[in-house]
Design a protein around this motif. Structure first.
Motif, short mmCIF file in Angstrom:
data_model
loop_
_atom_site.label_atom_id
_atom_site.label_comp_id
_atom_site.label_asym_id
_atom_site.label_seq_id
_atom_site.Cartn_x
_atom_site.Cartn_y
_atom_site.Cartn_z
N UNK A 125 0.84 -1.20 0.00
CA UNK A 125 0.00 0.00 0.00
C UNK A 125 0.87 1.25 0.00
N UNK A 126 0.59 2.15 -0.93
CA UNK A 126 1.36 3.38 -1.02
C UNK A 126 0.71 4.44 -0.14
N UNK A 127 1.55 5.18 0.56
CA UNK A 127 1.05 6.25 1.41
C UNK A 127 1.28 7.58 0.71
N UNK A 128 0.20 8.29 0.47
CA UNK A 128 0.26 9.57 -0.23
C UNK A 128 -0.19 10.68 0.70
N UNK A 129 0.19 11.89 0.34
CA UNK A 129 -0.23 13.05 1.13
C UNK A 129 -1.68 13.36 0.82
N UNK A 130 -2.28 14.21 1.67
CA UNK A 130 -3.67 14.59 1.47
C UNK A 130 -3.85 15.33 0.14
N UNK A 131 -2.81 16.07 -0.28
CA UNK A 131 -2.90 16.78 -1.55
C UNK A 131 -2.96 15.80 -2.72
N UNK A 133 -4.16 12.77 -2.56
CA UNK A 133 -5.48 12.15 -2.52
C UNK A 133 -6.52 13.05 -3.16
N UNK A 134 -6.50 14.33 -2.81
CA UNK A 134 -7.46 15.27 -3.37
C UNK A 134 -7.28 15.39 -4.89
N UNK A 135 -6.05 15.31 -5.36
CA UNK A 135 -5.80 15.38 -6.80
C UNK A 135 -6.38 14.16 -7.51
N UNK A 172 -5.48 -5.57 -19.58
CA UNK A 172 -4.08 -5.18 -19.79
C UNK A 172 -3.59 -4.47 -18.54
N UNK A 173 -2.51 -4.98 -17.95
CA UNK A 173 -1.95 -4.34 -16.76
C UNK A 173 -1.27 -3.03 -17.16
N UNK A 174 -1.60 -1.97 -16.41
CA UNK A 174 -1.09 -0.64 -16.75
C UNK A 174 -0.20 -0.09 -15.64
N UNK A 175 -0.70 -0.08 -14.40
CA UNK A 175 0.03 0.45 -13.24
C UNK A 175 0.50 1.88 -13.51
N UNK A 176 -0.45 2.72 -13.95
CA UNK A 176 -0.13 4.12 -14.27
C UNK A 176 -0.74 5.04 -13.24
N UNK A 177 -0.13 6.21 -13.07
CA UNK A 177 -0.66 7.22 -12.16
C UNK A 177 -2.01 7.72 -12.68
N UNK A 178 -2.91 8.01 -11.75
CA UNK A 178 -4.24 8.49 -12.12
C UNK A 178 -4.16 9.92 -12.65
N UNK A 179 -4.80 10.14 -13.79
CA UNK A 179 -4.91 11.49 -14.33
C UNK A 179 -6.15 11.56 -15.20
N UNK A 180 -6.71 12.74 -15.35
CA UNK A 180 -7.90 12.92 -16.18
C UNK A 180 -7.64 12.49 -17.62
N UNK A 181 -6.48 12.88 -18.15
CA UNK A 181 -6.14 12.57 -19.54
C UNK A 181 -6.02 11.06 -19.75
N UNK A 271 -18.26 12.11 -2.55
CA UNK A 271 -18.53 11.34 -1.34
C UNK A 271 -18.07 9.89 -1.50
N UNK A 272 -18.35 9.31 -2.66
CA UNK A 272 -17.94 7.91 -2.92
C UNK A 272 -16.42 7.79 -2.92
N UNK A 273 -15.75 8.72 -3.57
CA UNK A 273 -14.28 8.64 -3.66
C UNK A 273 -13.63 8.97 -2.32
N UNK A 274 -14.22 9.86 -1.55
CA UNK A 274 -13.68 10.14 -0.22
C UNK A 274 -13.82 8.91 0.68
N UNK A 275 -14.90 8.20 0.53
CA UNK A 275 -15.07 6.97 1.29
C UNK A 275 -14.02 5.94 0.87
N UNK A 276 -13.70 5.89 -0.42
CA UNK A 276 -12.69 4.96 -0.91
C UNK A 276 -11.30 5.31 -0.38
N UNK A 277 -10.97 6.60 -0.36
CA UNK A 277 -9.65 7.04 0.11
C UNK A 277 -9.68 7.49 1.57
N UNK A 278 -10.64 7.04 2.33
CA UNK A 278 -10.89 7.55 3.68
C UNK A 278 -9.65 7.50 4.57
N UNK A 279 -8.90 6.41 4.54
CA UNK A 279 -7.75 6.25 5.43
C UNK A 279 -6.64 7.26 5.17
#
Length: 288
Positions: A125-131, A133-135, A172-181, A271-279
């Motif tokens: 599990x990767x630990x990210x900053x709150x910024x 997560x919000x991004x 197909x396995x991607x393992x890419x950072x999340x981005x809108x594009x 709300x759904x995504x905040x619940x997913x990233x709650x921790x």
């Protein structure tokens, strides 16, 4: 008193039979017991790895129930072989039901004899900053709303490392950072991966183009196509949340445990995504 005597007599008979069995014990008996145990273990492993826990419990219950019946009607177990035949036939039936999964497990073992079978729950599990997560939340919402405006269909599954292995293997396995594009690019109508599901695990797009099990229920709106049925089906077999964007109407639906919430707006998605990233959210957002 009579019941106590009957119980004691039953125990005495049981110990007498066990003692007689070991007095007449032969190497062939031990080999048969070992092979039977290996068969039961392998079938149980196949059922567990493919999220068929209930079927595995039924399998065990039938084995135990038949053993109790054999003992109750006083059959000579190792003379008539009835119990061994029953367990063998039941196990073969289970393996035939999951013949594709059996072939895959044997192929994995042959190609990678020294490497343990890959599980969907691997990875740290990767630990990210709150910024960060919000991004992630903002990028996912923006991509979904852009797709909704342009009537681009999409299916996103929010996984917590609890998806069946075959779901990940189907894409197909991607393992890419999340981005809108990245999200919009994968679901672009002419993209080779746009018809399948995107699997998000934490802060990564784990895979795309994945095929999901379809729900067998029929009490859903008529405009629900294969994408919606797949989004519902995966929440019935795994504790995940799926988000579906309709290609025909642009309506965004959030699905949890087979329950569909249509017309999901910005607040609902957040709300759904905040619940997913709650921790990983800051304490102020958790209180909200």
């Amino acid at each position: 008193m009579y019941g106590l005597l009957t119980f004691e007599q039953g125990l005495v008979n049981l110990f007498d039979k066990v003692g007689a069995f070991f007095n007449d014990f032969q190497f062939a008996y031990g080999l048969e017991i070992f092979l039977l145990f290996c068969l039961i273990f392998y079938v149980s492993k196949i059922l567990r790895d493919n999220d068929a826990t209930r079927l595995m419990l039924v399998y065990w219950a039938l084995i135990i129930l038949m053993g109790a019946m054999v003992y109750a009607i006083d059959l000579e177990l190792f003379d008539k072989r009835f119990y061994i035949y029953f367990v063998t036939l039941l196990s073969m039936f289970m393996l035939i039901m999951f013949n594709v999964e059996v072939k895959k497990s044997l192929l994995d073992l042959r190609l990678n004899p020294l490497r343990p079978v890959e599980k969907s729950a691997q990875g740290v599990t990767e630990h990210k900053s709150s910024e960060d997560v919000e991004k992630c939340i903002a990028d996912i919402i923006k991509a979904l709303q852009n797709m909704s405006k342009n009537n681009v269909g999409g299916l996103v599954v929010l996984s917590r490392n609890n998806l069946p292995r075959q779901v990940l293997q189907s894409g197909v396995r991607i393992e890419a950072e999340i981005s809108t594009q990245m999200i919009e690019g994968i679901f672009f109508p002419k993209s080779p991966l746009h018809d399948g599901a995107m699997i998000i695990r934490g802060h990564k797009i784990q895979a795309a183009g994945c095929f999901l099990p379809l729900t067998q229920k029929i009490n859903y709106p008529k405009d629900f196509g294969t994408r919606h049925r797949a989004g519902i089906g995966i929440t019935e077999v795994a504790n995940v949340t799926s988000i579906v964007v309709s290609e025909e109407t642009g309506i965004i639906s959030v699905i949890k445990q087979g329950n569909v919430q249509r017309y999901a707006d910005y607040d609902t998605l957040k709300s759904v995504l905040k619940d997913y990233y709650w921790h990983e959210l800051p304490s102020t957002d958790k209180k909200k």
